[in-house]
Design an enzyme around this catalytic site. Sequence first.
Site, PDB file in Angstrom:
ATOM      1  N   HIS A   1      -0.117  -3.459 -27.493  1.00 15.61           N
ATOM      2  CA  HIS A   1      -0.396  -4.759 -28.119  1.00 15.61           C
ATOM      3  C   HIS A   1      -0.112  -5.927 -27.188  1.00 15.61           C
ATOM      4  CE1 HIS A   1      -0.044  -3.019 -32.483  1.00 15.61           C
ATOM      5  NE2 HIS A   1      -1.181  -2.722 -31.891  1.00 15.61           N
TER       6      HIS A   1
ATOM      7  N   ASP B   1       7.975  -7.145 -26.485  1.00 11.08           N
ATOM      8  CA  ASP B   1       9.183  -7.437 -25.698  1.00 11.08           C
ATOM      9  C   ASP B   1       9.243  -6.491 -24.493  1.00 11.08           C
ATOM     10  OD1 ASP B   1      10.745  -4.973 -26.249  1.00 11.08           O
ATOM     11  OD2 ASP B   1      10.875  -5.712 -28.305  1.00 11.08           O
TER      12      ASP B   1
ATOM     13  N   ASN C   1       5.417  -2.991 -29.256  1.00  8.45           N
ATOM     14  CA  ASN C   1       6.230  -4.190 -29.072  1.00  8.45           C
ATOM     15  C   ASN C   1       5.798  -4.988 -27.855  1.00  8.45           C
ATOM     16  OD1 ASN C   1       7.595  -3.201 -31.239  1.00  8.45           O
ATOM     17  ND2 ASN C   1       9.347  -2.432 -30.081  1.00  8.45           N
TER      18      ASN C   1
HETATM   19  P1  OAD Z   1       7.001  -3.766 -38.773  1.00 10.22           P
HETATM   20  O1  OAD Z   1       7.836  -5.002 -38.895  1.00 10.22           O
HETATM   21  O2  OAD Z   1       5.772  -3.688 -39.597  1.00 10.22           O
HETATM   22  O3  OAD Z   1       7.886  -2.489 -39.160  1.00 10.22           O
HETATM   23  C1  OAD Z   1       9.158  -2.285 -38.603  1.00 10.22           C
HETATM   24  C2  OAD Z   1       9.730  -0.997 -39.180  1.00 10.22           C
HETATM   25  O4  OAD Z   1      10.985  -0.772 -38.567  1.00 10.22           O
HETATM   26  C3  OAD Z   1       9.956  -1.031 -40.699  1.00 10.22           C
HETATM   27  O5  OAD Z   1       9.414   0.146 -41.282  1.00 10.22           O
HETATM   28  C4  OAD Z   1      11.493  -1.039 -40.824  1.00 10.22           C
HETATM   29  O6  OAD Z   1      11.942  -0.300 -41.941  1.00 10.22           O
HETATM   30  C5  OAD Z   1      11.916  -0.358 -39.533  1.00 10.22           C
HETATM   31  N1  OAD Z   1      13.244  -0.753 -39.059  1.00 10.22           N
HETATM   32  C6  OAD Z   1      13.878  -1.937 -39.176  1.00 10.22           C
HETATM   33  N2  OAD Z   1      15.090  -1.904 -38.589  1.00 10.22           N
HETATM   34  C7  OAD Z   1      15.220  -0.653 -38.059  1.00 10.22           C
HETATM   35  C8  OAD Z   1      16.243   0.013 -37.313  1.00 10.22           C
HETATM   36  N3  OAD Z   1      17.389  -0.601 -36.981  1.00 10.22           N
HETATM   37  N4  OAD Z   1      16.026   1.300 -36.958  1.00 10.22           N
HETATM   38  C9  OAD Z   1      14.882   1.942 -37.283  1.00 10.22           C
HETATM   39  N5  OAD Z   1      13.882   1.361 -37.979  1.00 10.22           N
HETATM   40  C10 OAD Z   1      14.051   0.080 -38.370  1.00 10.22           C
HETATM   41  O7  OAD Z   1       6.704  -3.569 -37.224  1.00 10.22           O
HETATM   42  P2  OAD Z   1       5.599  -2.683 -36.514  1.00 10.22           P
HETATM   43  O8  OAD Z   1       5.314  -1.445 -37.302  1.00 10.22           O
HETATM   44  O9  OAD Z   1       5.993  -2.542 -35.098  1.00 10.22           O
HETATM   45  O10 OAD Z   1       1.082  -6.392 -33.876  1.00 10.22           O
HETATM   46  O11 OAD Z   1       4.337  -3.641 -36.589  1.00 10.22           O
HETATM   47  C11 OAD Z   1       3.123  -3.217 -36.035  1.00 10.22           C
HETATM   48  C12 OAD Z   1       2.361  -4.396 -35.489  1.00 10.22           C
HETATM   49  O12 OAD Z   1       2.169  -5.374 -36.510  1.00 10.22           O
HETATM   50  C13 OAD Z   1       3.055  -5.159 -34.398  1.00 10.22           C
HETATM   51  O13 OAD Z   1       2.918  -4.580 -33.113  1.00 10.22           O
HETATM   52  C14 OAD Z   1       2.384  -6.488 -34.447  1.00 10.22           C
HETATM   53  C15 OAD Z   1       2.337  -6.691 -35.932  1.00 10.22           C
HETATM   54  O14 OAD Z   1       1.341  -7.493 -36.399  1.00 10.22           O
HETATM   55  C16 OAD Z   1       0.696  -7.297 -32.956  1.00 10.22           C
HETATM   56  O15 OAD Z   1       1.429  -8.144 -32.491  1.00 10.22           O
HETATM   57  C17 OAD Z   1      -0.713  -7.155 -32.529  1.00 10.22           C
END
Ligand code: OAD
Length: 233
Positions: A109, A94, A92
């Site tokens: 990231h 943030d 993240n």
């Molecule tokens: P994603 O948006 O791909 O995935 C978020 C995950 O969190 C999903 O599997 C949801 O099911 C889960 N989720 C949502 N709400 C939740 C909650 N309240 N409790 C637990 N889980 C929950 O985000 P990331 O995997 O972080 O890269 O994405 C990876 C990277 O892709 C990011 O860092 C960013 C993006 O492109 C860059 O900025 C370089």
Amino acid sequence: MTEIRNIVVLTGAGISAESGIATFRGPGGLWEGHRVEDVCTPEALARDPVLVHRFYDERRAALARVAPNAAHVALARLDAEWPGGLLIVTQNVDDLHERAGAKRPIHMHGELKSALCAHCGDRRAWEAALPPATECGRCGLPALRPDIVFFGEIPYRMDEIDTAIADCDLFVSIGTSGAVYPAAGFVRTARHWGAHTLEMNLDPSEGSLFFDETRLGRAGELVPAWVNAVLAG
Ligand code: OAD
């Protein structure tokens, strides 16, 4: 399971969802109304710097309107009280881990509250808006950009992360879809070195089958319960 001494925690957008920050791959696959390719690639920055800078300016300004949730607070407590090794690695951008009190999370990231000089590589804390062609305080060239690791760029501090994963007894992944490498591959590296692996996510991630254990639910509920159990031994 062997006795746990060293822990690596990987977090993704899902841990900040209950704070009101949109995840990347929500309904429709858009990030705050944009395709990731339009705001998160070097090509996008070259093509439309005004759009890309404004997008991250808005994300940075929005941090003032959100606060850490129970999951961030629980991890900060683990950071303060765990007697063994602990590395929190976040995808993240943030600052909610820090604002909850976590000491030194690694932002692999990048960070919204940081500016990167595309010319000399200087990174410095940045709170205000960052218009294109802002001059770098070190080399003086008008080359500051958001300090975000775009697709195709190498994440920060991978050596430290790889070492911690090789040394950990427990690898925990929280709120990430497992769609973006290298973070999505950490679970397999951890398993290779013999760690127990635990996933906590709203729904199964793309890498769910690689985890020894998956707990499905909201991070704000699952993470405090897990931290309580770990600290209670
Ligand atoms: P994603 O948006 O791909 O995935 C978020 C995950 O969190 C999903 O599997 C949801 O099911 C889960 N989720 C949502 N709400 C939740 C909650 N309240 N409790 C637990 N889980 C929950 O985000 P990331 O995997 O972080 O890269 O994405 C990876 C990277 O892709 C990011 O860092 C960013 C993006 O492109 C860059 O900025 C370089």
